[in-house]
Design a protein around this motif. Structure first.
Motif, mmCIF file in Angstrom:
data_model
loop_
_atom_site.group_PDB
_atom_site.id
_atom_site.type_symbol
_atom_site.label_atom_id
_atom_site.label_comp_id
_atom_site.label_asym_id
_atom_site.label_seq_id
_atom_site.Cartn_x
_atom_site.Cartn_y
_atom_site.Cartn_z
ATOM 1 N N GLN A 129 0.813 -1.219 0.000
ATOM 2 C CA GLN A 129 0.000 0.000 0.000
ATOM 3 C C GLN A 129 0.851 1.275 0.000
ATOM 4 O OE1 GLN A 129 -3.329 2.039 -0.176
ATOM 5 N NE2 GLN A 129 -3.694 -0.058 0.474
ATOM 6 N N VAL A 130 1.963 1.255 0.732
ATOM 7 C CA VAL A 130 2.731 2.500 0.924
ATOM 8 C C VAL A 130 3.953 2.605 0.022
ATOM 9 C CG1 VAL A 130 1.996 2.627 3.341
ATOM 10 C CG2 VAL A 130 4.251 1.668 2.788
ATOM 11 N N ARG A 131 4.248 1.589 -0.770
ATOM 12 C CA ARG A 131 5.538 1.556 -1.451
ATOM 13 C C ARG A 131 5.773 2.732 -2.378
ATOM 14 N NH1 ARG A 131 5.842 -3.553 -5.337
ATOM 15 N NH2 ARG A 131 7.434 -2.241 -6.275
ATOM 16 N N ARG A 132 4.711 3.357 -2.891
ATOM 17 C CA ARG A 132 4.919 4.497 -3.783
ATOM 18 C C ARG A 132 4.743 5.846 -3.096
ATOM 19 N NH1 ARG A 132 5.584 1.744 -8.258
ATOM 20 N NH2 ARG A 132 4.226 -0.007 -8.692
ATOM 21 N N ARG A 133 4.544 5.840 -1.801
ATOM 22 C CA ARG A 133 4.331 7.119 -1.113
ATOM 23 C C ARG A 133 5.660 7.816 -0.829
ATOM 24 N NH1 ARG A 133 -1.184 6.976 2.292
ATOM 25 N NH2 ARG A 133 -2.218 5.445 0.981
ATOM 26 N N ALA A 134 5.614 9.130 -0.807
ATOM 27 C CA ALA A 134 6.843 9.912 -0.693
ATOM 28 C C ALA A 134 7.408 9.936 0.719
ATOM 29 C CB ALA A 134 6.589 11.338 -1.167
ATOM 30 N N ARG A 135 6.562 10.011 1.715
ATOM 31 C CA ARG A 135 7.049 10.165 3.091
ATOM 32 C C ARG A 135 6.318 9.197 3.995
ATOM 33 N NH1 ARG A 135 5.986 14.822 1.125
ATOM 34 N NH2 ARG A 135 7.705 16.220 0.574
ATOM 35 N N VAL A 136 7.038 8.169 4.409
ATOM 36 C CA VAL A 136 6.440 7.159 5.280
ATOM 37 C C VAL A 136 7.165 7.187 6.622
ATOM 38 C CG1 VAL A 136 5.998 4.690 5.612
ATOM 39 C CG2 VAL A 136 5.787 5.712 3.318
ATOM 40 N N LEU A 137 6.409 7.395 7.692
ATOM 41 C CA LEU A 137 6.978 7.407 9.046
ATOM 42 C C LEU A 137 6.474 6.179 9.780
ATOM 43 C CD1 LEU A 137 8.525 9.058 11.275
ATOM 44 C CD2 LEU A 137 6.273 9.878 11.983
ATOM 45 N N ILE A 138 7.398 5.340 10.247
ATOM 46 C CA ILE A 138 7.000 4.135 10.980
ATOM 47 C C ILE A 138 7.206 4.387 12.468
ATOM 48 C CG2 ILE A 138 7.232 1.637 11.135
ATOM 49 C CD1 ILE A 138 8.534 1.607 8.431
#
Lengths: 231, 231
Positions: A129-138
């Motif tokens: 789901q998130v692989r193409r998102r620019a800014r991912v905060l875990i």
């Protein structure tokens, strides 16, 4: 990657997709509830808020779920074991959930562009789901205002899988990946050694640990929308 | 704990005791050189600076040591394998040392209240030295401007030993400790899996890995004083 949920205080999250990870057990329970066809999971911080929310949504006949000290709260319909959240128990229902750490952390991230709930059980689905998102905060939620091993190892596995599909990692994310590296072939050991896992074993709920360690068991991506986690 | 040496940029270190960790291999080599009775180890950033320093200290007859791509630099007396730094080779001598990552990081920390060089081989000695200090910053040096497993695992072991003697840890230090936890009983595996270790194996220098993994082999605390590391 931040070290634990308390790190979110004061952060401006509006441009970020936040993945909140409480592997033992809130994130695993939320994934199972969604996979079992519940309508939504409404995370709340306190028992009082859970009761107030049930009154406000009375026409919806919501279920109350959650734990304190690992155990089902008195008067609640469900505890915080993912194994309780079967289709028979939750299909079609709204669930108001309050846990010691996880549901508070989801609420703390509510200002983000998107808030997803991640665990081992739905890790591949969330990565896709998130692989193409620019800014991912875990955010590995932690416990008692400190990082815990199960959440950090799960975070590190997310980092590794995201690197494999072309993401770049901050130095802090690389360090989390190293915490995963040492438990790569023995995730259940990380869950058993974790302070969260130790507490669960003491409460007699150790059977939840191998359950929570099943990578990719559930193909769901719980996403916060209007205060509720939905598919 | 910071994630790697680049994190030091712009930090105000004057109130901090900094432990610089480049387990494979500069910190292990420095500890061995000090244990073998060298007079001092002068860390420099470049080959050019090493030659200039030798000219400036000609009366002292210093040795040149260090590596590029893991191998001894042409015209240098010694490489960067701790096993070369025997008493026969270095006792009483000044050593000018330049390595790809470690010696630069020591120089970057020079503004600190104290700068110590730490590795597995002298970990207990350094822990004993700093246990009563108020502010200890551990710097896993890293490689190619990213964290590496050997340094982070060594840092995590320092954190665990310092917690055992009454220190408190930041969340970032707790995460480093978790990277150690997964390799607790198999440190050599961490060294082999590390990007630094992989590069060393490719260069045919794999025998240095079990050497660098010997916790407490050397009872020395190299400390930066007037530009040189001394006992």
């Amino acid at each position: 990657v931040v070290p634990h949920a308390a790190s979110l205080q004061g952060m401006e999250l509006s441009r970020w997709t936040v993945i909140v990870i409480d592997a033992i057990r809130a994130s695993s329970t939320i994934a199972q509830a969604i996979a079992s066809g519940c309508r939504r999971v409404i995370p709340v911080a306190t028992i009082r808020e859970a009761h107030a929310t049930r009154r406000a949504l009375a026409a919806d006949r919501p279920l109350l779920g959650g734990e304190r000290r690992g155990l089902r709260i008195e008067g609640f319909d469900l505890g915080n074991s993912p194994r309780e959240y079967t289709p028979e128990a939750v299909a079609g229902r709204s669930i108001i959930l309050t846990t010691t750490n996880g549901t508070k952390a989801i609420r703390a991230a509510a200002g983000a562009r998107a808030v997803l709930s991640g665990a081992f059980v739905n890790l591949p689905a969330v990565v896709a789901q998130v692989r193409r998102r620019a800014r991912v905060l875990i955010v590995p939620v932690g416990r008692s205002n400190a990082p815990v091993l199960d959440d950090v190892v799960c975070t590190g596995m997310f980092v590794e899988r995201l690197l494999e599909v072309g993401a770049t990692a901050t130095p802090e994310a690389e360090v989390a990946r190293m915490a995963y590296a040492g438990y790569r072939d023995r995730l259940v050991d990380a869950l058993r050694e974790s302070a969260s896992g130790q507490a669960l074993l003491k409460a007699g709920l150790g059977d939840d640990l191998p359950y929570c360690a099943q990578v990719g068991l559930l193909n769901v991506v719980p996403r916060l929308e209007n205060g509720g986690l939905v598919p």
